[in-house]
Design an enzyme around this catalytic site. Structure first.
Site, PDB file in Angstrom:
ATOM      1  N   LYS A 187       1.757  -3.589   8.721  1.00 34.09           N
ATOM      2  CA  LYS A 187       2.908  -2.697   8.673  1.00 34.09           C
ATOM      3  C   LYS A 187       4.129  -3.495   9.105  1.00 34.09           C
ATOM      4  CE  LYS A 187       4.484   1.612  10.812  1.00 34.09           C
ATOM      5  NZ  LYS A 187       4.136   2.570  11.882  1.00 34.09           N
ATOM      6  N   LEU A 196       0.826  -1.202   0.000  1.00 35.85           N
ATOM      7  CA  LEU A 196       0.000   0.000   0.000  1.00 35.85           C
ATOM      8  C   LEU A 196       0.860   1.251   0.000  1.00 35.85           C
ATOM      9  CD1 LEU A 196      -2.512  -1.157   2.716  1.00 35.85           C
ATOM     10  CD2 LEU A 196      -3.068  -0.802   0.325  1.00 35.85           C
ATOM     11  N   GLY A 197       2.023   1.111   0.564  1.00 36.78           N
ATOM     12  CA  GLY A 197       2.881   2.280   0.647  1.00 36.78           C
ATOM     13  C   GLY A 197       4.165   1.903   1.330  1.00 36.78           C
ATOM     14  N   ASP A 238       3.596  13.888  15.091  1.00 33.04           N
ATOM     15  CA  ASP A 238       3.838  13.789  13.651  1.00 33.04           C
ATOM     16  C   ASP A 238       2.522  13.788  12.886  1.00 33.04           C
ATOM     17  OD1 ASP A 238       5.303  13.694  11.343  1.00 33.04           O
ATOM     18  OD2 ASP A 238       5.593  11.530  11.377  1.00 33.04           O
ATOM     19  N   PHE A 244       9.834   3.454   7.993  1.00 37.77           N
ATOM     20  CA  PHE A 244      10.002   2.293   8.853  1.00 37.77           C
ATOM     21  C   PHE A 244       9.771   0.976   8.141  1.00 37.77           C
ATOM     22  CE2 PHE A 244       8.214   5.446  12.025  1.00 37.77           C
ATOM     23  CZ  PHE A 244       9.456   5.976  12.249  1.00 37.77           C
ATOM     24  N   GLY A 245       9.426   1.055   6.898  1.00 37.72           N
ATOM     25  CA  GLY A 245       9.177  -0.185   6.187  1.00 37.72           C
ATOM     26  C   GLY A 245       7.855  -0.150   5.466  1.00 37.72           C
ATOM     27  N   GLY A 298       7.092   3.509   3.896  1.00 36.30           N
ATOM     28  CA  GLY A 298       7.501   4.644   4.716  1.00 36.30           C
ATOM     29  C   GLY A 298       8.893   4.426   5.259  1.00 36.30           C
TER      30      GLY A 298
END
Ligand SMILES: *[C@@H]1O[C@H](CO)[C@@H](O)[C@H](O)[C@H]1NC(C)=O
Ligand SMILES: *[C@@H]1O[C@H](CO)[C@@H](O)[C@H](O)[C@H]1NC(C)=O
Ligand SMILES: *[C@@H]1O[C@H](CO)[C@@H](O)[C@H](O)[C@H]1NC(C)=O
Length: 874
Positions: A558, A536-537, A657, A541-542, A539
């Site tokens: 995630k 899906l994406g 954040d 962090f992985g 980032g």
């Protein structure tokens, strides 16, 4: 409020004197023929319009009318008031409460000095709004909320409003006010009798002393008390615990001005203080054409203030209803026995801690008796927001303290005077701890206990030893099966081989027992072995994958790569934080997996992915789906999620954040805040903290956080402001600029720049210019806020709301944290419970991002474009 015909006329009049004459004649002749008994559908009274009995004006939407009425339906005593269109006998506000006009000769207009006036047939002024106005161009408007507002036409300023002088009815958006600084109060006052609107004995208002509460007074004596406001409900009402009290707010704004209100709702709702002192909440039932009573207070004798006197407790379910608290006896047993409880009770044994001689040790000999499910007594003093154990020790050491209680949002509550208006509820309420001499607490049973305790303790110890021994044996044998079962439950469908599970030592902090564990295999299967197609994406962090469990449930997985920035610390932090939070505007963590090097979080799947795609990704097919209504809903939702994090959850959490890619959207485009890996949990008593390690995303970070590592809930408010501007403008906040553009934006004016060793030319290339912030501020000050709004969502009818959002956002991004409103105030501003907004101070437009201690290689720091797609669709 857009351009209705009325507004249009106002504008025209304002613009041109000649047109004014014409328009009024037009209005007068064509629309308003009072003698013929009908009048225009207008909501406005001007100097040139005289409203005569029985004419009325209607609010926009036709919910309310302003006109003449008689409570007894005769024409003898005429009053001017505001009433409902659907139910004309339901009067919510009366102008001339104590001066009826005999007969139907009255008329209302705007006087020469700009006041609303009511005159009788002899043109004597019976009633007036009575404000000193400098303006003669004033007009009165009946708003759709039922509020009659006198406005200065030239400035648009509100000179007077009926909601500032209510009669006996509380309505949505009306605010009860208690201003500690000026003594100004807005209260309801009852009618004398149901037929006589004259001011009666009872009044209802807010008392902001200590912890705010609402009261009904009979003259000066309290008659009913709601209990303190805990940020969500009034904790002295049993029914408050069970209803979903969405929207009730208590706001301390401007500081010292407490106000209490509910936002405008869809249904007709009102709370009336009737002439016998009862508050009665009713809702209009469109089927029966009647008012349904939904609540009233006081409901029972126990709800009447101080029925059982000091130190007496009232229980509606027992008979007699009053009893002395344990350790207390009636002050006057004869009167008490007769059912006259007003004298209350007194201590049976004096406290060891002498309240007059405050010794440091004396208090320790006293103890506390816990009473569960209580309405807390009046006169609570708010202590520091500590844990309950600390409330106890604070109270114990202070001989003036005779009782304490704890509420998660209020913190410690202490009592030092008498305890009055205590009620025993049946299964809701607060635990109240009352100070008693220890002999009262232990009682006679103590001596027996001294013998019993060692014996029992010995037996228990032996049993425990045996149990542990058996357990150890069982564990060694059956550890494998046991874990299997648990994993089976968590993963729902997959029995698994648990051999791979390594629960590391640092997981001790988190109680994973309560928490669903998924096996790596389950997750690998659900994501097709973490296939790229399911990604899906990605980032910092992985990557994040979409997964489908065997039962068809969709999840977002995630996977924290071993080489990711996020270490075990962040990972466990996120698990710990999210597992404790439940709110409709926060993304839900379904479980996790810790296996060998793998650290995986499993979230609910959000079909609409993240907000940044809708705002900034031009290739996204549904980019234009978010119209203004949806966007406003998103803004409010994010605000509510933040409020929960800051205030309402058990813990105080600063997100640190907040940005569009961390706002996920469900199928109805409801926003859910995600990514708490960087969240910081505060101890309840801490408002601000420093960190040597700045994590977050530049452009969204408040200056004091980015530069000095100081963060607080106000730094989240800053990010929220930036986010609001982005939602309104559909432009990304941070842009790199070439040298020239930066120079022109900054203009090299040093006041724009807040870190001292700044030299315009040499440093600009290393700065991020908050272009959006700059544009918003610039256009706002040029009175051209419209140009800032994304043109695809612009609609004239929403213009004011949009401008208001920009205004509120600018308040959030002010340089100094103290100037920024807290999130509950922001929400009150958004929902218009706070109408008048202060002017924002200029924000800072530039942030340096290469400070020595903050480098982009450092964990968690990411320049905006890098993290754009991060966590794109958990
Ligand atoms: C006021 O309201 C209470 C509660 O609904 C009711 O019992 C009482 O009769 C009302 N008083 C009057 C004067 O209507
Ligand atoms: C109730 O008792 C108080 C003293 O405790 C007394 O002053 C009051 O007159 C009594 N009221 C009635 C109605 O007897
Ligand atoms: C003790 O409690 C009283 C009342 O709550 C408060 O006014 C006083 O400051 C406290 N004293 C100390 C030493 O904390």
């Amino acid at each position: 409020m857009a351009f209705s015909p009325t507004n249009f006329f106002e504008l025209t009049m304002f613009n041109s004197q000649i047109l004014e004459l014409f328009v009024f004649q037009y209005l007068f002749i064509l629309l308003c023929l009072p003698r013929l008994g009908f009048c225009a559908e207008t909501d406005t009274i001007t100097r040139n319009l005289v409203l005569k009995d029985p004419d009325t004006i209607s609010s926009r939407g036709n919910v309310f009318k302003l006109g003449f009425f008689s409570p007894d339906n005769t024409t003898k005593n005429r009053y001017v008031g505001v009433f409902y269109n659907v139910s004309e006998s339901t009067v919510i506000w009366v102008a001339n409460r104590d001066k009826p006009i005999p007969g139907s000769s009255g008329s209302i207009t705007i006087s020469r000095d700009g006041n609303i006036v009511l005159m009788n047939g002899e043109s004597e002024i019976i009633w007036s709004s009575n404000v000193t106005t400098s303006s003669v161009d004033a007009s009165a408007h009946l708003l759709s909320t039922g509020n009659l507002v006198l406005r200065d036409d030239s400035s648009g300023r509100t000179l007077w409003e009926s909601f500032g002088h209510p009669s006996n009815t509380f309505l949505p958006t009306l605010r009860l006010i208690d201003n500690i600084n000026t003594g100004n109060k807005v209260v309801l006052s009852s009618w004398k009798t149901p037929m006589d609107p004259e001011v009666g004995n009872f009044s209802t208002g807010l008392q902001a002393l200590n912890i705010p509460q609402t009261f009904t007074w009979n003259g000066n004596r309290p008659y009913w008390r709601s209990g303190p406001w805990n940020g969500r409900i009034l904790i002295g009402g049993q029914e408050m615990y069970s209803v979903y009290t969405s929207g009730i707010t208590m706001v301390n704004y401007p500081p010292g001005t407490f106000s209490f209100g509910v936002p405008e709702g869809k249904s007709l709702m009102r709370v009336t203080l009737n002439s016998t002192g009862s508050l009665v909440e009713t809702m209009w039932n469109d089927h029966t054409k009647n008012w349904d009573t939904t609540w009233s207070g006081p409901q029972h004798e126990c709800d009447v203030y101080g029925t059982c006197g000091p130190f007496g407790s009232c229980n509606a379910l027992s008979s007699p209803i009053c009893s002395c608290l344990r350790g207390f006896e009636p002050k006057n047993s004869e009167e008490w026995g007769r059912g006259n409880w007003s004298g209350g009770c007194v201590w049976r044994k004096p406290l060891l801690c002498d309240r007059n001689i405050n010794t440091s040790s004396g208090g320790k000999e006293d103890g506390f008796l816990r009473l569960s499910y209580m309405k807390v007594p009046d006169f609570a003093e708010q202590g520091p927001p500590r844990m309950i154990e600390e409330c106890r020790s604070l109270c114990l050491l202070n001989c003036s303290c005779i009782a304490y209680a704890h509420d998660t949002t209020i913190g410690c509550m202490f009592w030092s005077q008498q305890l009055i208006d205590i009620q025993q509820f049946s299964n809701v309420g607060v635990d109240l701890y009352i100070r008693l001499a220890s002999s009262e607490l232990d009682g006679q049973k103590d001596k027996k206990l001294i013998i019993i305790i060692p014996v029992v303790a010995g037996l228990v110890a032996i049993l425990i030893c045996i149990f542990i021994y058996l357990l150890l044996i069982a564990r060694r044998k059956g550890a494998k099966e046991k874990l299997d079962t648990k994993l089976y439950e968590a993963g729902q469908t997959y029995p698994s081989d648990s051999a791979g599970i390594v629960i590391k030592d640092d997981m001790d902090k988190v109680n994973l027992e309560e928490f669903p564990l998924f096996t790596f295999e389950t997750l690998a299967n659900s994501t097709d072995k973490f296939h790229d197609d399911n990604m899906l994406g990605k980032g910092g962090f992985g990557p994040v994958y979409k997964g489908k469990l065997a039962d068809g449930k969709e999840i977002a997985v995630k996977r924290h790569s071993a080489a990711s920035g996020q270490g075990m610390e962040e990972f466990m932090n996120e698990v710990d934080v999210i597992s404790k939070l439940q709110h409709r505007n926060l993304v839900k963590l379904l479980g996790c997996c810790v296996e060998k090097e793998e650290k995986i979080l499993v979230y609910e799947y959000m079909p609409n992915k993240s907000l940044d795609l809708f705002l900034f990704d031009p290739s996204h097919p549904s980019q234009k789906i978010l119209d203004w209504k949806k966007r406003f809903n998103i803004i409010e939702g994010i605000g509510r999620g933040l409020l929960y994090l800051h205030r309402d959850s058990i813990l105080k959490i600063i997100h640190r954040d907040l940005k569009p890619s961390n706002v996920l959207l469900d199928e109805d485009y409801n926003p859910k805040i995600s990514d708490f890996g960087m969240a910081r949990i505060f101890g309840g008593n801490k408002d601000q903290a420093n960190t040597g390690r700045v994590v977050g995303t530049y452009g969204y970070m408040a200056p004091e956080y980015a530069m000095e590592g100081r963060f607080s809930e106000k730094s989240d408010v800053y990010s929220f402001g930036v986010l609001m501007l982005e939602i309104v403008s559909e432009k990304k906040n941070t842009n790199f600029h070439n040298h020239e553009l930066s120079l022109s934006l900054l203009g090299c004016v040093s006041q724009f720049v807040f870190f001292p060793p700044f030299s315009c030319v040499s440093n600009i290339p290393q700065d991020l210019i908050n272009d959006n912030l700059y544009q918003a501020w610039k256009l706002w000050n040029e009175d051209n806020g419209l140009a800032f709004i994304d043109q695809t969502i612009y609609k004239a009818e929403f213009q004011r709301e949009m401008m208001r959002c920009i205004h509120i956002a600018l308040l959030c991004v002010q340089e100094f944290p103290n100037n920024r409103p807290i999130i509950s105030t922001v929400l009150a501003m958004l929902s218009r419970e706070i109408v008048d907004l202060p002017s924002p101070e200029q924000p800072i437009f530039a942030e340096k991002w290469n400070r020595s201690h903050v480098t982009s290689s450092q964990m968690g720091v990411s320049i905006n474009n890098v993290t754009l797609t991060m966590l794109g669709g958990r």
